[in-house]
Design a protein around this motif. Structure first.
Motif: not given
Length: 142
Positions: A101-107
Motif C-alpha cells: 500500500l505504501k508503494k502504491q501510495h507513492r506511485h
C-alpha cells in the motif's frame, strides 16, 4: 564573452572547487574522528564535527554512501520476538500488505504531482495565449 568575464568565471569556479574540496576533507576528517572515538557516525554528527551542511553531505555521493554504511553498521539488529505461528503469519501478511500500500501510495502521489505540474503548464500556456490575443481579466472573450 569578454576575456575579463571569462577570467572572473574561471576564478570563481576554481574558488568553488577549492571550497568544496576543503569541505569534503573536513567531513572525511570528522568521520575518522567519530570512528576513532567510537561515536555513532550520523549525518548530524558529521555536520557538527566537520562544520559542513546537511545538504553538502547528502549531495556528495561518496560521503553520503560512507555515512549511510557506517550508520547502518553501528545500528544493532533488533531481535525478532517469537510469536506463535498464526500470529507470525498474520504479522507477515499485514506487513507485506502495508508495504504494498505504501508503494502504491507513492506511485499515485507521483502521478498526481506530474498531472498537477502538467496542468500548471497548460494553464500558463493558456494565459499567455489570452494575453497575446489582448484579453484582460475585465473582459470576457468573444
Amino acid at each position: 564573452m569578454t576575456d575579463a568575464r571569462a577570467q572572473r568565471i574561471a576564478v570563481l569556479t576554481a574558488a568553488a572547487r577549492a571550497k568544496s574540496a576543503a569541505k569534503a576533507a573536513a567531513a572525511e576528517h570528522a568521520i575518522r574522528a567519530l570512528v576513532k572515538r567510537g561515536e555513532p557516525v550520523t549525518f548530524q554528527a558529521v555536520q557538527r564535527e566537520g562544520d559542513v551542511s546537511h545538504a553538502f553531505l547528502y549531495n556528495h555521493p561518496e560521503l553520503r554512501g560512507r555515512i549511510e554504511h557506517l550508520r547502518a553498521q553501528a545500528r544493532p539488529v533488533p531481535a525478532q520476538p517469537v510469536l506463535p505461528d498464526a500470529e507470525s503469519t498474520l504479522v507477515l501478511a499485514l506487513t507485506s500488505q502495508i508495504t504494498h500500500l505504501k508503494k502504491q501510495h507513492r506511485h499515485e502521489l507521483q502521478a498526481l504531482r506530474q498531472a498537477l505540474q502538467q496542468a500548471h503548464g497548460e494553464n500558463l500556456d493558456l494565459r499567455r495565449e489570452l494575453t497575446r490575443r489582448g484579453w484582460t481579466r475585465h473582459q470576457s472573450p468573444s
